[in-house]
Design a protein around this motif. Structure first.
Motif, short mmCIF file in Angstrom:
data_model
loop_
_atom_site.label_atom_id
_atom_site.label_comp_id
_atom_site.label_asym_id
_atom_site.label_seq_id
_atom_site.Cartn_x
_atom_site.Cartn_y
_atom_site.Cartn_z
N TRP A 305 0.89 -1.16 0.00
CA TRP A 305 0.00 0.00 0.00
C TRP A 305 0.92 1.19 0.00
O TRP A 305 1.38 1.57 1.05
CB TRP A 305 -0.89 0.01 1.23
N TYR A 306 1.33 1.75 -1.15
CA TYR A 306 0.94 1.32 -2.48
C TYR A 306 2.16 1.18 -3.38
O TYR A 306 3.12 1.89 -3.20
CB TYR A 306 -0.03 2.34 -3.08
N GLU A 307 2.07 0.33 -4.38
CA GLU A 307 3.18 0.09 -5.29
C GLU A 307 3.35 1.21 -6.33
O GLU A 307 4.38 1.35 -6.96
CB GLU A 307 2.98 -1.24 -6.01
N LYS A 308 2.29 1.98 -6.55
CA LYS A 308 2.30 3.18 -7.40
C LYS A 308 1.53 4.26 -6.64
O LYS A 308 0.72 3.93 -5.78
CB LYS A 308 1.60 2.91 -8.73
N PRO A 309 1.73 5.53 -6.97
CA PRO A 309 0.99 6.58 -6.25
C PRO A 309 -0.52 6.38 -6.30
O PRO A 309 -1.23 6.78 -5.39
CB PRO A 309 1.40 7.86 -6.98
N VAL A 310 -1.02 5.77 -7.41
CA VAL A 310 -2.41 5.32 -7.44
C VAL A 310 -2.36 3.85 -7.86
O VAL A 310 -1.95 3.52 -8.96
CB VAL A 310 -3.27 6.13 -8.44
N SER A 311 -2.75 2.97 -6.97
CA SER A 311 -2.53 1.53 -7.17
C SER A 311 -3.85 0.78 -7.34
O SER A 311 -4.89 1.27 -6.93
CB SER A 311 -1.80 0.95 -5.96
N PRO A 312 -3.84 -0.40 -7.95
CA PRO A 312 -2.70 -1.21 -8.39
C PRO A 312 -2.09 -0.74 -9.72
O PRO A 312 -2.68 0.06 -10.44
CB PRO A 312 -3.30 -2.60 -8.55
N VAL A 313 -0.92 -1.30 -9.99
CA VAL A 313 -0.12 -0.86 -11.13
C VAL A 313 -0.85 -1.02 -12.47
O VAL A 313 -0.69 -0.21 -13.37
CB VAL A 313 1.25 -1.58 -11.13
N ARG A 314 -1.72 -2.05 -12.58
CA ARG A 314 -2.34 -2.27 -13.88
C ARG A 314 -3.35 -1.19 -14.26
O ARG A 314 -3.78 -1.12 -15.40
CB ARG A 314 -2.95 -3.67 -13.97
N TYR A 316 -2.65 2.07 -13.34
CA TYR A 316 -1.93 3.33 -13.10
C TYR A 316 -1.90 4.25 -14.32
O TYR A 316 -2.11 5.46 -14.21
CB TYR A 316 -0.51 3.01 -12.63
N LYS A 317 -1.68 3.67 -15.48
CA LYS A 317 -1.60 4.46 -16.71
C LYS A 317 -2.88 5.25 -16.98
O LYS A 317 -2.84 6.39 -17.42
CB LYS A 317 -1.33 3.53 -17.91
N LYS A 318 -4.01 4.61 -16.70
CA LYS A 318 -5.33 5.21 -16.91
C LYS A 318 -5.49 6.54 -16.17
O LYS A 318 -6.22 7.42 -16.60
CB LYS A 318 -6.39 4.28 -16.33
N VAL A 319 -4.82 6.61 -15.02
CA VAL A 319 -5.04 7.73 -14.11
C VAL A 319 -4.34 9.00 -14.57
O VAL A 319 -4.75 10.10 -14.22
CB VAL A 319 -4.55 7.33 -12.69
#
Ligand SMILES: *Cc1c(COP(=O)(O)O)cnc(C)c1O
Length: 359
Positions: A305-314, A316-319
């Motif tokens: 919590w968390y592996e990316k600033p907005v997680s999960p990674v899959r 992340y790109k969308k955000v």
């Protein structure tokens, strides 16, 4: 390997209980009444936390409005903001408590902002007096997201969920109230917009998944010593016996099931008003190496919590996350590891030794 069996034995009782959990039609109502008294507003029970948060936002804001969002969060929050027709403005965090501060809120300020979601990341409370003052000065509303922090107090002594215009709770996996799915929203300030109360019962298959999850996850953890946790987890997911938390769909029409409502009420009543965090965290260098050592020592540290600033990674790109304006959140996501809640203190002594070498 004794600590795995300790962990399993502790969880086993809960897992069996969950398999045969039951509730009556009164439980949904009891939960609602309890929430209304505790958080002083009008409560609605929801399918999950993201649906609760979306309803909270829809109660006060109009399409196109912007809301300030902690720049270190779950995709569920982004999903809720978008479902309400709003635009998130991500705010950088402090390394100490993983929350935004008035300073970072001011740095993120732009035109069109109408609200701020206070998240109290991992159960670390924000300086609510400073944030309230900031909100008041700028004429924006506070929405409290209690997924991580139900039951804790702010530094000023007030309980979380009793400050904002609305409060959203999640009863999802590994949250501070955990009945696998479910959630609730409490409108504390009268709403500006009409909201329909969720009234559709959840699908039978979703109920079945919620019942078996504690057992299946205990089995996965029990396999750590044989290095088979991941294999079992993937198998259960393949058969759709386990659903990834992040994939629990937002749905504004569905309410929780009766047995979940009963469990949620029990857990809410048992919450201790303490300031202990949901998950202890460490920021480590060479995270992969640390995790490998932990695995070798027989620990199952399932996810960050968390592996990316907005997680999960899959997702992340969308955000389209603004890494340039949130450098601390971006760095923390690369370094953080969390201590899973299913271990007892005495089971973690070896893990802490390993982690200390990399701080
Ligand atoms: C998990 C989470 C939610 C909502 O979760 P659901 O899975 O929809 O119940 C909301 N906010 C935060 C910060 C979360 O971590």
């Amino acid at each position: 390997m004794s600590h795995h069996y300790l962990g399993l034995a502790a969880k086993r009782k809960g897992a069996w209980k969950s398999l045969f959990a039951h509730g009556s039609r009164y439980d949904l109502n009891h939960l609602k009444i309890y929430l209304q008294e505790r958080y002083q507003g009008e409560a609605m029970l929801t399918k999950n936390g993201r649906s609760a948060l979306a309803l909270a936002l829809m109660g006060y804001f109009k399409k196109g409005d912007k809301v300030l969002v902690n720049g270190f969060t779950c995709y569920a929050v982004y999903e809720a903001v978008k479902a309400a027709g709003l635009e998130p403005v991500f705010v950088d965090i402090s390394k100490n408590d993983l929350n935004f501060t008035v300073k970072t809120l001011e740095a993120a300020w732009t035109d069109g902002i109408k609200g701020v979601i206070v998240q109290n990341t991992l159960g670390n409370p924000v300086d609510i007096d400073a944030i309230s003052k900031f909100a008041e000065q700028n004429g924006i509303l506070i929405i409290e997201d209690l997924a991580h922090c139900a039951g804790i107090k702010y530094p000023n002594g007030k309980e979380v969920g009793t400050v904002g215009a609305a409060t959203a709770l999640s009863f999802g996996k590994d949250k501070s109230i955990d009945t696998v799915t479910g959630g609730a929203v409490i409108f504390r300030v009268p709403r500006k917009n009409q909201i329909k109360m969720p009234s559709v019962a959840p699908k039978k298959s979703d109920n079945a998944r919620a019942r078996v999850y504690p057992m299946l996850s205990a089995i996965c953890r029990g396999m750590t010593y044989f290095h088979l946790s991941g294999v079992f987890m993937r198998m259960f997911m393949k058969f759709h016996w386990i659903e990834r938390s992040a994939d629990n769909k937002l749905d504004l029409k569905v309410k929780p099931s009766k047995f979940e409502a009963k469990q949620a009420l029990k857990q809410l009543k048992e919450l201790k008003l303490s300031e202990s965090p949901l998950r202890n965290f460490y920021l480590v260098n060479h995270r992969d190496e640390v995790l490998e050592k932990l695995r070798k020592a027989g620990y199952y540290f399932d996810g960050f919590w968390y592996e990316k600033p907005v997680s999960p990674v899959r997702y992340y790109k969308k955000v389209n996350f603004p890494e340039e304006s949130c450098p601390v959140a971006t760095e923390v996501a690369e370094k953080i590891i969390n201590i899973p809640t299913h271990y007892k203190k005495e089971e973690l002594l070896d893990a802490k030794k390993i982690i200390k070498e990399y701080l």
